[in-house]
Write a protein that holds these residues in place. Structure first.
Motif, mmCIF file in Angstrom:
data_model
loop_
_atom_site.group_PDB
_atom_site.id
_atom_site.type_symbol
_atom_site.label_atom_id
_atom_site.label_comp_id
_atom_site.label_asym_id
_atom_site.label_seq_id
_atom_site.Cartn_x
_atom_site.Cartn_y
_atom_site.Cartn_z
ATOM 1 N N ILE A 1 0.838 -1.200 0.000
ATOM 2 C CA ILE A 1 0.000 0.000 0.000
ATOM 3 C C ILE A 1 0.875 1.254 0.000
ATOM 4 C CG2 ILE A 1 -1.733 1.328 1.265
ATOM 5 C CD1 ILE A 1 -2.882 -1.272 2.298
ATOM 6 N N ASP A 2 0.658 2.087 -0.997
ATOM 7 C CA ASP A 2 1.285 3.410 -1.053
ATOM 8 C C ASP A 2 0.459 4.314 -0.149
ATOM 9 O OD1 ASP A 2 2.226 5.928 -1.617
ATOM 10 O OD2 ASP A 2 2.146 5.713 -3.791
ATOM 11 N N THR A 3 0.890 4.448 1.104
ATOM 12 C CA THR A 3 0.110 5.217 2.081
ATOM 13 C C THR A 3 0.172 6.720 1.815
ATOM 14 O OG1 THR A 3 2.004 5.219 3.602
ATOM 15 C CG2 THR A 3 0.387 3.463 3.865
ATOM 16 N N ALA B 1 5.500 -0.453 -2.674
ATOM 17 C CA ALA B 1 5.047 0.804 -3.285
ATOM 18 C C ALA B 1 5.163 1.964 -2.315
ATOM 19 C CB ALA B 1 3.595 0.661 -3.741
ATOM 20 N N HIS B 2 5.621 3.122 -2.839
ATOM 21 C CA HIS B 2 5.694 4.332 -2.019
ATOM 22 C C HIS B 2 5.729 5.550 -2.927
ATOM 23 C CE1 HIS B 2 7.744 7.532 0.344
ATOM 24 N NE2 HIS B 2 6.954 7.079 1.291
ATOM 25 N N ASN B 3 4.824 6.480 -2.696
ATOM 26 C CA ASN B 3 4.821 7.776 -3.370
ATOM 27 C C ASN B 3 4.896 7.644 -4.889
ATOM 28 O OD1 ASN B 3 4.645 10.573 -3.347
ATOM 29 N ND2 ASN B 3 6.859 10.857 -3.168
ATOM 30 N N ASP B 4 3.976 6.834 -5.437
ATOM 31 C CA ASP B 4 3.839 6.627 -6.881
ATOM 32 C C ASP B 4 4.980 5.833 -7.511
ATOM 33 O OD1 ASP B 4 1.343 7.771 -7.270
ATOM 34 O OD2 ASP B 4 2.146 9.776 -7.630
ATOM 35 N N THR B 5 5.848 5.255 -6.699
ATOM 36 C CA THR B 5 6.913 4.403 -7.217
ATOM 37 C C THR B 5 6.675 2.972 -6.757
ATOM 38 O OG1 THR B 5 8.506 6.234 -7.158
ATOM 39 C CG2 THR B 5 9.403 4.013 -7.341
ATOM 40 N N VAL B 6 6.769 2.033 -7.696
ATOM 41 C CA VAL B 6 6.577 0.621 -7.378
ATOM 42 C C VAL B 6 7.864 -0.127 -7.695
ATOM 43 C CG1 VAL B 6 5.316 -1.488 -7.959
ATOM 44 C CG2 VAL B 6 4.087 0.686 -7.773
ATOM 45 N N ILE C 1 11.741 -1.040 -11.540
ATOM 46 C CA ILE C 1 11.232 0.110 -10.797
ATOM 47 C C ILE C 1 10.305 0.886 -11.730
ATOM 48 C CG2 ILE C 1 11.851 2.195 -9.521
ATOM 49 C CD1 ILE C 1 14.598 0.923 -8.989
ATOM 50 N N TRP C 2 9.124 1.233 -11.215
ATOM 51 C CA TRP C 2 8.073 1.816 -12.048
ATOM 52 C C TRP C 2 7.584 3.139 -11.481
ATOM 53 C CZ3 TRP C 2 6.000 -1.034 -16.295
ATOM 54 C CH2 TRP C 2 6.508 -2.336 -16.421
ATOM 55 N N ASN C 3 7.251 4.056 -12.395
ATOM 56 C CA ASN C 3 6.596 5.316 -12.036
ATOM 57 C C ASN C 3 5.101 5.156 -12.300
ATOM 58 O OD1 ASN C 3 5.514 7.885 -11.863
ATOM 59 N ND2 ASN C 3 7.164 8.875 -13.012
ATOM 60 N N PRO D 1 1.636 3.428 -16.759
ATOM 61 C CA PRO D 1 2.838 3.181 -15.952
ATOM 62 C C PRO D 1 4.102 3.251 -16.794
ATOM 63 C CG PRO D 1 1.634 1.147 -16.334
ATOM 64 C CD PRO D 1 0.763 2.247 -16.837
ATOM 65 N N GLN D 2 5.150 3.823 -16.211
ATOM 66 C CA GLN D 2 6.422 3.969 -16.909
ATOM 67 C C GLN D 2 7.498 3.179 -16.179
ATOM 68 O OE1 GLN D 2 6.662 5.815 -19.843
ATOM 69 N NE2 GLN D 2 4.429 5.929 -19.604
#
Length: 221
Positions: free
Chosen positions: A92-94, A136-141, A153-155, A162-163
């Protein structure tokens, strides 16, 4: 024996000041999961989300309300869209309020909005080819790509587009089990669920030139 049986039955909530079980919320136990009653548990606000690779009772991502602790917990419902009920791992990207779930066939991950935490909404699915674990954290997976012997690593700033920012195939790599970043996001640690493979620490400050900085192998290999 009773504690072990409770674990098989679902999710046990334990008051560690008294070492008493507050409640066992029934979870899926279907034969599809074989002997591995795996569940992954993450929290967001006053909710608990639980994934499982089993089918059956409350299958899907279970949503449990924790606001009444330490007295009780309340099972709300399960998020189980058709065709993607099971999930080995969730993160979870809190910061941004999104849950990411590994697809049930390990082919990628799903982006799920928690704008209404009790009523998740699926937004998009990303394909990776093989996947075991995500963080996941702050839109980065950060994705551990299992049998791909790789991590990526994904944006996810734009959920529907997704990038991929970087991808490393580990030389002579084993089954890439997980990837976790350091608090400052300058480094990641990876593990391989294969004997004689090391825990590896990578410098990701330059995503165009990720560097292996150190390794560790326990005496038991």
């Amino acid at each position: 024996a009773n504690i072990y049986r409770s674990w098989l039955d679902g999710v046990a909530f334990v008051n560690t000041s008294t070492w008493t079980v507050v409640k066992v919320v029934p979870g899926p136990q279907g034969s599809i999961c074989g002997g591995a009653y795996w569940r992954d548990i993450k929290t967001y606000q006053h909710y608990c989300y639980v994934s499982s690779e089993c089918t059956g009772t409350n299958q899907g991502i279970m949503i449990i309300d924790l606001q009444y602790l330490p007295d009780s917990v309340h099972y709300i419902k399960s998020f189980a869209p058709a065709g993607d009920i099971r999930s080995h791992n969730i993160s979870i990207d809190t910061v941004k309020g999104f849950l990411y779930a590994v697809k049930q066939n390990y082919s990628g991950f799903r982006a799920i909005s928690l704008a209404s935490p009790a009523n998740p909404v699926e937004v998009f699915t990303t394909v990776t080819g093989d996947l075991h674990d995500i963080f996941a954290h702050n839109d980065t997976v950060y994705a551990a790509e299992g049998n791909n012997h790789a991590f990526s690593i994904w944006n996810l700033a734009i959920k529907t587009s997704p990038q991929q920012l970087a991808r490393i195939v580990i030389p002579a790599g084993g089954y890439v089990h997980n990837i976790w970043p350091t608090m400052d996001k300058r480094y990641v640690a990876t593990t391989e669920e294969t004997s004689f493979k090391t825990v590896k620490f990578w410098d990701i400050q330059n995503l165009a030139n990720i560097q292996l900085k150190s390794q560790f192998l326990a005496p038991s290999n």
